[in-house]
Design an enzyme around this catalytic site. Structure first.
Site, mmCIF file in Angstrom:
data_model
loop_
_atom_site.group_PDB
_atom_site.id
_atom_site.type_symbol
_atom_site.label_atom_id
_atom_site.label_comp_id
_atom_site.label_asym_id
_atom_site.label_seq_id
_atom_site.Cartn_x
_atom_site.Cartn_y
_atom_site.Cartn_z
ATOM 1 N N HIS A 70 13.531 -29.041 29.257
ATOM 2 C CA HIS A 70 13.286 -27.651 29.596
ATOM 3 C C HIS A 70 11.806 -27.519 29.950
ATOM 4 O O HIS A 70 10.982 -28.349 29.527
ATOM 5 C CB HIS A 70 13.566 -26.728 28.416
ATOM 6 C CG HIS A 70 14.950 -26.809 27.854
ATOM 7 N ND1 HIS A 70 15.328 -27.772 26.941
ATOM 8 C CD2 HIS A 70 16.040 -26.031 28.060
ATOM 9 C CE1 HIS A 70 16.599 -27.583 26.602
ATOM 10 N NE2 HIS A 70 17.053 -26.537 27.266
ATOM 11 N N ASP A 73 9.700 -27.511 26.847
ATOM 12 C CA ASP A 73 9.622 -28.770 26.102
ATOM 13 C C ASP A 73 8.348 -29.515 26.463
ATOM 14 O O ASP A 73 7.773 -30.226 25.633
ATOM 15 C CB ASP A 73 10.810 -29.677 26.430
ATOM 16 C CG ASP A 73 12.137 -29.082 26.014
ATOM 17 O OD1 ASP A 73 12.151 -28.304 25.049
ATOM 18 O OD2 ASP A 73 13.152 -29.412 26.659
ATOM 19 N N MET A 104 17.104 -34.885 35.241
ATOM 20 C CA MET A 104 17.548 -33.495 35.121
ATOM 21 C C MET A 104 16.466 -32.640 34.483
ATOM 22 O O MET A 104 15.727 -33.102 33.617
ATOM 23 C CB MET A 104 18.826 -33.433 34.270
ATOM 24 C CG MET A 104 19.398 -32.038 34.070
ATOM 25 S SD MET A 104 18.674 -31.126 32.658
ATOM 26 C CE MET A 104 19.590 -31.812 31.281
ATOM 27 N N GLU A 197 26.327 -24.839 32.537
ATOM 28 C CA GLU A 197 26.763 -25.311 31.220
ATOM 29 C C GLU A 197 27.378 -24.160 30.422
ATOM 30 O O GLU A 197 26.735 -23.142 30.197
ATOM 31 C CB GLU A 197 25.568 -25.899 30.459
ATOM 32 C CG GLU A 197 25.903 -26.422 29.082
ATOM 33 C CD GLU A 197 24.718 -27.060 28.404
ATOM 34 O OE1 GLU A 197 24.724 -27.146 27.164
ATOM 35 O OE2 GLU A 197 23.770 -27.476 29.104
ATOM 36 N N LYS A 199 29.336 -22.348 27.062
ATOM 37 C CA LYS A 199 29.382 -22.354 25.599
ATOM 38 C C LYS A 199 30.018 -21.036 25.156
ATOM 39 O O LYS A 199 29.688 -19.986 25.717
ATOM 40 C CB LYS A 199 27.976 -22.493 25.006
ATOM 41 C CG LYS A 199 27.958 -22.682 23.484
ATOM 42 C CD LYS A 199 26.537 -22.862 22.966
ATOM 43 C CE LYS A 199 26.520 -23.090 21.461
ATOM 44 N NZ LYS A 199 25.143 -23.214 20.924
ATOM 45 N N GLU A 233 29.557 -29.929 27.811
ATOM 46 C CA GLU A 233 29.038 -30.544 26.585
ATOM 47 C C GLU A 233 30.162 -30.691 25.568
ATOM 48 O O GLU A 233 30.962 -29.773 25.376
ATOM 49 C CB GLU A 233 27.911 -29.704 25.986
ATOM 50 C CG GLU A 233 27.365 -30.288 24.684
ATOM 51 C CD GLU A 233 26.221 -29.499 24.098
ATOM 52 O OE1 GLU A 233 26.221 -29.274 22.868
ATOM 53 O OE2 GLU A 233 25.323 -29.093 24.858
ATOM 54 N N HIS A 236 30.227 -27.918 22.788
ATOM 55 C CA HIS A 236 30.515 -26.581 23.297
ATOM 56 C C HIS A 236 32.006 -26.397 23.573
ATOM 57 O O HIS A 236 32.574 -25.341 23.282
ATOM 58 C CB HIS A 236 29.715 -26.315 24.568
ATOM 59 C CG HIS A 236 28.248 -26.202 24.340
ATOM 60 N ND1 HIS A 236 27.355 -25.890 25.346
ATOM 61 C CD2 HIS A 236 27.504 -26.352 23.213
ATOM 62 C CE1 HIS A 236 26.130 -25.854 24.859
ATOM 63 N NE2 HIS A 236 26.197 -26.146 23.562
ATOM 64 N N ASP A 261 26.762 -33.643 28.838
ATOM 65 C CA ASP A 261 26.035 -33.698 27.567
ATOM 66 C C ASP A 261 26.933 -34.321 26.510
ATOM 67 O O ASP A 261 28.001 -33.786 26.177
ATOM 68 C CB ASP A 261 25.634 -32.293 27.120
ATOM 69 C CG ASP A 261 24.452 -31.740 27.897
ATOM 70 O OD1 ASP A 261 23.858 -32.497 28.678
ATOM 71 O OD2 ASP A 261 24.128 -30.549 27.723
ATOM 72 N N ASP A 271 27.532 -24.942 16.487
ATOM 73 C CA ASP A 271 27.133 -26.025 17.388
ATOM 74 C C ASP A 271 26.252 -27.019 16.616
ATOM 75 O O ASP A 271 25.097 -26.745 16.325
ATOM 76 C CB ASP A 271 26.373 -25.426 18.569
ATOM 77 C CG ASP A 271 25.983 -26.455 19.612
ATOM 78 O OD1 ASP A 271 26.474 -27.595 19.540
ATOM 79 O OD2 ASP A 271 25.198 -26.113 20.507
ATOM 80 N N ASP A 273 25.585 -30.490 17.356
ATOM 81 C CA ASP A 273 24.797 -31.478 18.106
ATOM 82 C C ASP A 273 24.624 -32.780 17.323
ATOM 83 O O ASP A 273 23.514 -33.322 17.205
ATOM 84 C CB ASP A 273 23.423 -30.910 18.478
ATOM 85 C CG ASP A 273 23.497 -29.961 19.668
ATOM 86 O OD1 ASP A 273 24.465 -30.046 20.430
ATOM 87 O OD2 ASP A 273 22.577 -29.146 19.830
ATOM 88 N N ASP A 303 22.712 -34.906 24.348
ATOM 89 C CA ASP A 303 22.157 -33.619 23.929
ATOM 90 C C ASP A 303 22.535 -33.424 22.460
ATOM 91 O O ASP A 303 23.497 -32.737 22.125
ATOM 92 C CB ASP A 303 22.726 -32.490 24.788
ATOM 93 C CG ASP A 303 22.079 -31.151 24.470
ATOM 94 O OD1 ASP A 303 21.223 -31.105 23.562
ATOM 95 O OD2 ASP A 303 22.434 -30.139 25.103
#
Length: 406
Positions: A70, A73, A104, A197, A199, A233, A236, A261, A271, A273, A303
């Site tokens: 991102h 980030d 990406m 994406e 969710k 993902e 998700h 993802d 979620d 992860d 991810d």
């Protein structure tokens, strides 16, 4: 025996281990994944924040292909132009030093308080304009770093009460934003593909366009649907109680799987992860099988986040074992295809699938003669219904492959 790599040790020290990740495997991580300091809604960070340069260097040692990000980030929100330029210069230096790529990029439109009611779908036109500005600048950054895929995850594009917003307006606003950004990318001469994406919920009570199927339908209402695909993902889709490989299969069949993802998820939870294949190993197996059988050529992006229990070495264990698990499952896929009993069952199914009926089939495209022949044909439904499919045996053989006894 599985070795435990250290963050100062290259896996190339283990040449006899066929599950050592290599750049040609195209494994990628987000800066936000291994860089997660372990905060959660109930607790503060447990690890030091790592620089993006360090993350690039350490992932390269473990055999990764690249890092994704991102905007925030890499560049803290509110940074000056001079600060931005130095951060980007240092980051690009680490990429050049290691050979790592940035396939990406995406925009953080969920962390800052200004987006608490939404970004592209906000009721406030000024917030929607800010979201477009931030995304255009982030697209510029992604292209500068070499990204060819740009992901949109609308973490705040939702609501808690239906009284506040007509969902038709939300969809129109989201479409308007994606159309605007497609035109911006084209006008800028960028060779980018956009990936949406889905969710179902979290952080909003309900998020618009909650599944991959919703996103696929939405894409064909856009002005440039050829530019736009999906980024499904694992967690998700499983949050909705759905089979992830089915969503991925539909996206591949439509030519719309632009990115993916990978992570792990327990059913019925928030979620999580989790590390890829740490949960639902059979589901992970069939996902890897689908990606490998279809020869999908995209990145295998993780991810996910290391457990909050871990120190820095645990972070690198997490990254290494994410890639290793994919390679182990890829090996299981090869064993599945080579198993003689499995091959026999699949050959029988293939024979049944390719049988003609009344001179018609095995694929069916309408013409007058074929329709007349089918209408006149007499089916022996008793005989047809008496033949089983051996799926119990096939499933057990698959389980035995996964458990390592075949």
């Amino acid at each position: 025996m599985s070795q435990r790599p250290t963050n100062s040790t290259s896996p190339s020290r283990y040449p006899n281990d066929r599950f050592v990740p290599r750049p040609e495997d195209h494994f990628t991580f987000g800066l936000w994944t291994v860089g997660n300091p372990g905060r959660d809604p109930f607790g503060l960070a447990v690890r030091e924040v790592m620089s993006s340069v360090k993350i690039v260097r350490e992932l390269a040692k473990l055999g990764a292909y690249g890092v994704n990000l991102h905007d925030e980030d890499l560049i803290p929100f509110g940074s000056s132009t001079a600060e931005r330029d130095k951060i980007v210069r240092d980051f690009k230096g680490a990429l050049a030093e290691t050979g790592m790529k940035v396939p990406m990029a995406t925009t953080n439109l969920f962390s800052q308080p200004v987006f608490r009611e939404g970004a592209f779908t906000s009721n406030d036109a000024a917030v929607r304009a800010l979201a477009l500005q931030k995304t255009m600048r982030s697209i510029d950054l992604g292209v500068e770093l070499g990204a060819s895929i740009y992901v949109f995850w609308g973490g705040r594009e939702g609501l808690e009460t239906n009284a506040c917003k007509d969902p038709r307006d939300a969809v129109k606003r989201f479409r308007e934003a994606i159309n605007f950004l497609c035109e911006y990318s084209r006008d800028s001469g960028y060779d980018l593909k956009f990936a949406l994406e889905a969710k179902p919920n979290e952080p909003r009570g309900d998020i618009f366009l909650p599944t991959t199927g919703h996103m696929l339908a939405f894409i064909y209402t856009l002005e440039h649907p050829e530019m736009v695909g999906v980024n499904p993902e694992v967690a998700h889709e499983q949050m909705s109680g759905l089979d992830f490989s089915h969503a991925v299969g539909q996206a591949i069949e439509a030519g719309k799987l632009f990115h993916i993802d990978l992570n792990g998820q327990k059913p019925g939870r928030y979620d999580q992860d989790l590390r890829f294949a740490s949960e639902d190993q059979k589901g992970a197996f069939f996902l890897v099988k689908l990606l490998e059988d279809s020869r999908w050529d995209g990145m295998r992006h993780f991810d996910s986040h290391p457990y909050r229990t871990e120190d820095e070495q645990g972070v690198w264990d997490f990254a290494y074992y994410s890639m290793r698990s994919y390679l182990i499952l890829k090996d299981k896929v090869a064993r599945f295809h080579a198993d003689p009993e499995i091959k026999q069952i699949l050959a029988t199914l293939e024979k049944r699938s390719t049988t003609q009926v009344a001179g018609v089939g095995p694929t069916f495209k309408y013409d007058k003669k074929s329709a007349a022949a089918l209408k006149a044909h007499t089916f022996d439904t008793t005989a047809m219904a008496s033949v089983g499919y051996e799926y119990e045996r096939l499933d057990q053989l698959t389980t035995e492959v996964l458990l390592g006894v075949r």
